[in-house]
Design a protein around this motif. Structure first.
Motif, short mmCIF file in Angstrom:
data_model
loop_
_atom_site.label_atom_id
_atom_site.label_comp_id
_atom_site.label_asym_id
_atom_site.label_seq_id
_atom_site.Cartn_x
_atom_site.Cartn_y
_atom_site.Cartn_z
N ASN A 220 -83.86 -17.41 16.20
CA ASN A 220 -85.18 -17.50 15.60
C ASN A 220 -85.03 -17.52 14.08
N LEU A 221 -85.64 -18.51 13.44
CA LEU A 221 -85.55 -18.63 11.99
C LEU A 221 -86.11 -17.40 11.28
N GLU A 222 -87.11 -16.76 11.89
CA GLU A 222 -87.71 -15.58 11.26
C GLU A 222 -86.65 -14.50 11.06
N GLY A 223 -86.59 -13.94 9.89
CA GLY A 223 -85.61 -12.92 9.59
C GLY A 223 -84.42 -13.45 8.81
N PHE A 224 -84.34 -14.77 8.65
CA PHE A 224 -83.29 -15.36 7.83
C PHE A 224 -83.86 -15.72 6.45
N GLN A 225 -83.03 -15.63 5.45
CA GLN A 225 -83.52 -15.80 4.08
C GLN A 225 -83.89 -17.24 3.75
N SER A 226 -83.34 -18.21 4.49
CA SER A 226 -83.68 -19.60 4.24
C SER A 226 -83.28 -20.43 5.44
N LEU A 227 -83.83 -21.64 5.52
CA LEU A 227 -83.48 -22.55 6.60
C LEU A 227 -82.01 -22.98 6.52
N PRO A 228 -81.45 -23.32 5.36
CA PRO A 228 -80.02 -23.66 5.30
C PRO A 228 -79.12 -22.52 5.77
N PHE A 229 -79.47 -21.27 5.44
CA PHE A 229 -78.68 -20.13 5.90
C PHE A 229 -78.75 -20.03 7.42
N PHE A 230 -79.93 -20.28 7.99
CA PHE A 230 -80.09 -20.27 9.44
C PHE A 230 -79.24 -21.37 10.08
N HIS A 231 -79.25 -22.56 9.47
CA HIS A 231 -78.41 -23.66 9.97
C HIS A 231 -76.95 -23.26 10.02
N ARG A 232 -76.47 -22.63 8.96
CA ARG A 232 -75.06 -22.24 8.90
C ARG A 232 -74.74 -21.17 9.94
N PHE A 233 -75.67 -20.24 10.12
CA PHE A 233 -75.46 -19.17 11.10
C PHE A 233 -75.33 -19.75 12.50
N VAL A 234 -76.24 -20.65 12.87
CA VAL A 234 -76.22 -21.24 14.22
C VAL A 234 -74.97 -22.09 14.40
N ASP A 235 -74.62 -22.91 13.39
CA ASP A 235 -73.41 -23.72 13.48
C ASP A 235 -72.18 -22.86 13.76
N LYS A 236 -72.06 -21.77 13.01
CA LYS A 236 -70.91 -20.88 13.15
C LYS A 236 -70.92 -20.21 14.52
N MET A 237 -72.08 -19.77 14.95
CA MET A 237 -72.17 -19.07 16.22
C MET A 237 -71.80 -19.98 17.39
N LEU A 238 -72.28 -21.22 17.37
CA LEU A 238 -72.01 -22.13 18.47
C LEU A 238 -70.54 -22.56 18.50
N LYS A 239 -69.85 -22.41 17.39
CA LYS A 239 -68.41 -22.69 17.38
C LYS A 239 -67.60 -21.53 17.96
N LEU A 240 -68.10 -20.30 17.79
CA LEU A 240 -67.34 -19.12 18.20
C LEU A 240 -67.68 -18.65 19.62
N VAL A 241 -68.93 -18.79 20.01
CA VAL A 241 -69.35 -18.30 21.32
C VAL A 241 -68.80 -19.19 22.43
N ASP A 242 -68.49 -18.57 23.56
CA ASP A 242 -68.09 -19.33 24.75
C ASP A 242 -69.36 -19.95 25.35
N LEU A 243 -69.61 -21.20 25.05
CA LEU A 243 -70.87 -21.83 25.44
C LEU A 243 -71.00 -21.95 26.96
N LYS A 244 -69.90 -21.95 27.66
CA LYS A 244 -69.97 -22.04 29.12
C LYS A 244 -70.56 -20.77 29.73
N SER A 245 -70.56 -19.68 28.99
CA SER A 245 -71.14 -18.44 29.49
C SER A 245 -72.65 -18.36 29.21
N VAL A 246 -73.16 -19.25 28.36
CA VAL A 246 -74.57 -19.21 27.96
C VAL A 246 -75.43 -19.90 29.02
#
Length: 281
Positions: free
Chosen positions: A64-90
């Protein structure tokens, strides 16, 4: 007889602190974490070594974008998370972006959003929920959303569904469409006609009676619950439901026609008819 001066020192009772939550099996801890927004779930890695690797196997990602300081920061967070998380478990992926949380300098990047969605679909996500409350219909969904063997729950809000050439959703059981834009209503007809396993349907979006003919989608045999605009489909499509809510508010030139083709609702135990005005003739 010599007496000992004073009393013997009392042993201090020490209570061993037991981490009862940390002692739970990984599967149960992951279930607990699945109720947290992704940002908070990641933060649990700071608690202890026991918690550190858990978020990498989350069964649910709630972004959720709410709680992040900016949209670019949110983009970077999601990009990083989807690279690290085991997506097959989601199994469940929720993405919420509201334009009210934008800053003037922020730039919405639809191609990046499509990349995230496609990554989840290719890894067999079962529950996909997208709330993209931007300028009305600004984001058009990638066609891959409607061609997948695994999605059971699809909830969409604030997006556009473009021209569909093919729909394949054999396991879809729950479909919610709120403020969804259909430039071609035949795409909606194709979507519903191809959802043979559908049990729960919610449609809440504006349309004009001058823009379409009632959509003949056949009978949705497995449908149990329907909350739909009253004049968008023939009543026979919902003759098998137990819960039916017909809403006139979403039709801009709405009428409520009474016709002779109203079927018998043998299973219906709850019926609501919501109307601003009633015009039987």
């Amino acid at each position: 007889m010599e007496q000992t001066v004073g009393s013997p020192s009392k042993k201090r009772r020490t209570r061993t602190k037991v981490d009862r939550i940390g002692g739970l099996p990984d599967s149960l801890l992951l279930h607990i974490l699945s109720f947290l927004p992704a940002k908070e779930a990641v933060a649990t890695s700071l608690i202890s070594r026991r918690w550190r690797p858990l978020w990498l196997s989350l069964p649910s990602l709630d972004l959720n974008l709410e709680g992040f300081q900016s949209l670019p920061f949110f983009h970077r967070f999601v990009d990083k998370m989807l690279k690290l998380v085991d997506l097959k478990s989601v199994k469940k992926f929720v993405l919420e972006i509201h334009s009210s949380n934008f800053k003037p300098r922020d730039c919405f990047r639809p191609l990046k959003i499509s990349k995230w969605i496609n990554a989840m679909i290719s890894n067999k996500v079962e529950h996909l929920e997208l709330q993209l409350i931007l300028f009305y219909g600004e984001f058009e969904l990638p066609p891959s959303v409607f061609i997948t063997n695994n999605i059971r729950v699809l909830k969409l809000s604030g997006v556009t569904v473009g021209t569909l050439s093919h729909v394949h959703l054999p396991l879809l059981e729950v479909l919610h469409l709120r403020s969804v834009r259909f430039p071609e209503f035949q795409s909606l007809k194709m979507l519903l006609s191809a959802s043979a396993s559908l049990k729960e349907l919610v449609l809440k979006f504006w349309f004009s009676v001058h823009d379409y003919n009632p959509l003949n989608i056949g009978r949705l045999d497995h449908l149990v619950s329907a909350d739909v605009p009253q004049s968008l489909f023939p009543s026979a499509a919902f003759s098998n439901v137990t819960f039916l809510r017909l809403d006139q508010h979403y039709c801009t030139q709405g009428i409520w026609p009474l016709s002779d083709d109203i079927p018998m609702f043998y299973n219906c135990t709850h019926l609501e008819c919501v109307a601003g005005s009633w015009k039987p003739f």
